[in-house]
Design a protein around this motif. Sequence first.
Motif, PDB file in Angstrom:
ATOM      1  N   CYS A 113       0.938  -1.326   0.002  1.00  0.00           N
ATOM      2  CA  CYS A 113       0.115   0.016   0.158  1.00  0.00           C
ATOM      3  C   CYS A 113       0.879   1.265   0.165  1.00  0.00           C
ATOM      4  O   CYS A 113       1.710   1.448   0.856  1.00  0.00           O
ATOM      5  CB  CYS A 113      -0.815   0.204   1.384  1.00  0.00           C
ATOM      6  SG  CYS A 113      -1.629   1.513   1.351  1.00  0.00           S
ATOM      7  N   CYS A 160       0.062   3.283   3.469  1.00  0.00           N
ATOM      8  CA  CYS A 160       0.734   2.868   4.881  1.00  0.00           C
ATOM      9  C   CYS A 160       1.483   1.650   4.771  1.00  0.00           C
ATOM     10  O   CYS A 160       2.063   1.363   5.771  1.00  0.00           O
ATOM     11  CB  CYS A 160      -0.561   2.498   5.934  1.00  0.00           C
ATOM     12  SG  CYS A 160      -1.367   0.843   5.305  1.00  0.00           S
ATOM     13  N   GLY A 188       0.838  -1.374   4.186  1.00  0.00           N
ATOM     14  CA  GLY A 188       0.158  -2.554   4.277  1.00  0.00           C
ATOM     15  C   GLY A 188       0.232  -3.441   3.078  1.00  0.00           C
ATOM     16  O   GLY A 188       0.386  -2.896   1.872  1.00  0.00           O
ATOM     17  N   CYS A 212      -6.261  -1.888   0.424  1.00  0.00           N
ATOM     18  CA  CYS A 212      -5.604  -2.275   1.408  1.00  0.00           C
ATOM     19  C   CYS A 212      -6.252  -2.718   2.737  1.00  0.00           C
ATOM     20  O   CYS A 212      -7.308  -2.184   2.825  1.00  0.00           O
ATOM     21  CB  CYS A 212      -4.660  -1.006   1.896  1.00  0.00           C
ATOM     22  SG  CYS A 212      -3.627  -1.008   3.585  1.00  0.00           S
ATOM     23  N   CYS A 237      -5.668   0.214   5.744  1.00  0.00           N
ATOM     24  CA  CYS A 237      -6.336   1.510   5.817  1.00  0.00           C
ATOM     25  C   CYS A 237      -7.365   1.610   4.919  1.00  0.00           C
ATOM     26  O   CYS A 237      -7.855   2.847   4.755  1.00  0.00           O
ATOM     27  CB  CYS A 237      -5.109   2.740   5.482  1.00  0.00           C
ATOM     28  SG  CYS A 237      -4.431   2.544   3.849  1.00  0.00           S
ATOM     29  N   PHE A 282      -7.407   1.695   1.612  1.00  0.00           N
ATOM     30  CA  PHE A 282      -6.909   2.316   0.480  1.00  0.00           C
ATOM     31  C   PHE A 282      -7.105   1.405  -0.739  1.00  0.00           C
ATOM     32  O   PHE A 282      -6.994   0.434  -0.716  1.00  0.00           O
ATOM     33  CB  PHE A 282      -5.581   2.781   0.369  1.00  0.00           C
ATOM     34  CG  PHE A 282      -4.808   3.165  -0.795  1.00  0.00           C
ATOM     35  CD1 PHE A 282      -4.674   4.508  -1.185  1.00  0.00           C
ATOM     36  CD2 PHE A 282      -4.391   2.311  -1.674  1.00  0.00           C
ATOM     37  CE1 PHE A 282      -4.230   4.858  -2.631  1.00  0.00           C
ATOM     38  CE2 PHE A 282      -3.696   2.409  -2.823  1.00  0.00           C
ATOM     39  CZ  PHE A 282      -3.584   3.835  -3.279  1.00  0.00           C
TER      40      PHE A 282
HETATM   41 ZN   LIG Z   1      -2.625   1.256   3.481  1.00  0.00          ZN
END
Ligand SMILES: [Zn+2]
Length: 417
Positions: free
Chosen positions: A333, A336, A338, A350, A353, A355
Amino acid sequence: MSYPVRGEEPVVIEALKVRALPEGSCDRLLEFLILYRDAVQMVVDRVWSLDTKLSKKKLHRLFYSDLMSMGFRAHHAKEVYMYAKSLVESARGNGGRKPVLRRLSARVDRYDYRLDLDSMTLTLKLHSGYEARLKLVTSRERVERFRGWSNYELVVKYDKGEFWVSIYFRRAVKPLKPRTVMAIDLNFDNVTLAIFALSGRLLKLKRFKTPHRRILTHRIWIERIQERYPRSWRFIKGVRRAIERHGKRIRSISWDYAHKLGDLVAELALKYCSLIVLEDLEKLKENGKGDREFNKRLGLWFYRRIQFCVEYEAKERNLEVVKINPRGTSSKCPGCGGKLVEDGHRVLRCRKCGFTGDRDVIATVNLYRRYVFKYSRCGVPGVAPNAPEPDEAPSGVRGNGYEVMKTTSSYMNLYES
Ligand SMILES: [Zn+2]
């Protein structure tokens, strides 16, 4: 005219290959070419029988005075034995026989010719103090292009009654100071390109279709033919021809595409004064994706060809090109860091978060961020002080990322299939 020291500055080398018409008689020039060929052969014969690698110094000691007594100039002599050495080494390298020279061709050092771009004439210094003047048969535009470049060596050839010269030019590349960063992500069916301001804002997004599927079709045809004639395909003329035809199509489709794309990308980069970030394909090979099957099927070779053209065209325009390890660029991601999971066709989300974004666009964002992270940390000039922190998302994909998705829904069609 300046001659850049090798290894200090990146240089572009190009050859101007043109037909040349001797002014007056061409007897001396022909005589020179024959003498030159025989001299190279003489050195080849002797080096071959020695069966040992010779240094430049040793070659000089062995052959210099002999060559000078044949009427050559000092730099002719050097060119003759260095050329002979390279012939012997390449023949030995691929297990070949002793080279026998038939063609009339000579490599001439820059000290042994004068090139006048205004009158398009070339003066060659020959053996025993003779000179030959040649008129270049070409358009003024082709020659004009090399004004300001430095010429350093040429090859003169005689073939079927005509003289040809290839004059090698080089020019140091002084990269422009980039104002934006263009990241390019290569995929099987598209090339995605994103331009970012140094602040991280996304300025432009473009996608080009690749002809990969068409290439693959030809590849499959070749495989089918080879499967049908597993042992004999090499020996049956018609079968071999059919394979060659598909191979030829693959080559022309891929080069044609790579040239067009390279030109388009470099033009756009020039307009935005971009530094170009490419994926480091060597690193791609390391991460396991580049196994043999991938190589053959998905065409790592084709990515290389595209990158070659992009780099070439970029350097032509004094633009800088950087290669970045692409590992994980389409699985992390950009917000973040992730792990991203599939969320529909070519869309990633993601888990941490929320996204969401287009897979290929995410890859370009990650490439851009990786570049900034790598180079702003090293303090390499060219990156503005306000470049985003590594953990700050570029504003173009801030929020839910839909902004990015919407702008990429339409494909740019570079190549009609
Ligand atoms: Zn993220």
